[in-house]
Scaffold this motif. Sequence first.
Motif, mmCIF file in Angstrom:
data_model
loop_
_atom_site.group_PDB
_atom_site.id
_atom_site.type_symbol
_atom_site.label_atom_id
_atom_site.label_comp_id
_atom_site.label_asym_id
_atom_site.label_seq_id
_atom_site.Cartn_x
_atom_site.Cartn_y
_atom_site.Cartn_z
ATOM 1 N N TYR A 151 -16.060 -136.097 58.783
ATOM 2 C CA TYR A 151 -15.904 -135.099 58.234
ATOM 3 C C TYR A 151 -15.837 -134.449 56.821
ATOM 4 O O TYR A 151 -16.110 -133.609 56.396
ATOM 5 C CB TYR A 151 -14.998 -134.132 58.975
ATOM 6 N N SER A 159 -7.345 -131.607 55.788
ATOM 7 C CA SER A 159 -7.534 -131.884 53.595
ATOM 8 C C SER A 159 -5.392 -132.162 53.592
ATOM 9 O O SER A 159 -5.379 -132.432 52.446
ATOM 10 C CB SER A 159 -8.378 -130.283 52.879
ATOM 11 N N ASP A 191 -11.055 -128.542 58.930
ATOM 12 C CA ASP A 191 -10.448 -128.398 56.887
ATOM 13 C C ASP A 191 -9.226 -128.700 57.383
ATOM 14 O O ASP A 191 -8.516 -129.213 56.278
ATOM 15 C CB ASP A 191 -10.470 -126.699 56.737
ATOM 16 N N LYS A 246 -14.425 -134.158 54.288
ATOM 17 C CA LYS A 246 -13.089 -133.537 53.473
ATOM 18 C C LYS A 246 -11.985 -134.212 52.278
ATOM 19 O O LYS A 246 -11.865 -133.252 51.828
ATOM 20 C CB LYS A 246 -12.209 -133.291 54.636
#
Length: 314
Positions: free
Chosen positions: A146, A127, A124, A148
């Motif tokens: 991934y 991001s 995460d 994001k």
Amino acid sequence: MSRKNITYTSALLVLFMIVSYVVDKVVYHMIDQMGEEVYTGQSVGKFNQYLSIKDSLDLIVFGSSRANHHINPSLITEKSYNMGIDGQKIAFSATLLKLLPKNEQIVLFHIDPENVVDDNYQADDLSSLKVMYNKNSIVRKEINRYKKLNSIQRFYWCISYNGILFGVMKNYFKPNYDYTEYNGYDPLSSKALQPSILLNKSKLGDNCEENRDYRLNPIYKSYLADLKKFSKANGKKIIFFTSPRLFDNCKKDNVFLLNEMRRMNFVYHDFSDIFCSTTDLSYWNDATHLSKKGGDRFTRYVKKTIFKPVPSEK
């Protein structure tokens, strides 16, 4: 609703989408043009400074707050920069490393054992790089890898600046430091920790999860393989390390990481316990972060331990 009304509504909707798309791109480019002139602050400025000097550096530090606040790179070599950012993990740091040029450089890459074995980690932290999605193919590839970036952000680019626009504007109009004198190191103050914390430290027992079968998080495993390949192809010497802690009551993940790094033929130094015998609490800001006094001393210890001889200046 009649067919005529449906057609009219659909036409208005299409017109709205076109206008909003055009307005979004115009506003995005205005904000982005402003952002490219910002060289202070954590949201965009530090990243811009890194991009502007990365090709000339001999040493770069990557990692989380436990890299950002712990390594003063100028104490190791002059042409250096600390690209540690609070709260970031391997995906963010590895992506920034992949932006480096094809020439010889030394990389200090911070890694924490508990993160390596965290099954819930899903990259995460990528991001945080969303403002670069439409400007850099390497960043875009990693974010897409991934997933994001949501579909709305792909259409409306201005969303990339949500949460950081105020910081960008603030640092554009009133920079709060001279970035030409900044090496990326953000030392912390020494807090008034109570001596009783040392007593509590001495009473800590093994707090590891019983019968846990440790394994590398798949994303960490993938990025470690990427970094090995990238470093070999681009002349990078990557040295992984773990920063000191005031106390660590589970060593099983440390042992696991050490064995894994050896198995993968990485250079890795676990410095978790180098200050475990000290009673000087002025080295610490909190239980996991050093103060400036501790950070500078830790940097000198890293220099003495790892760099024999010290990297030559070019």
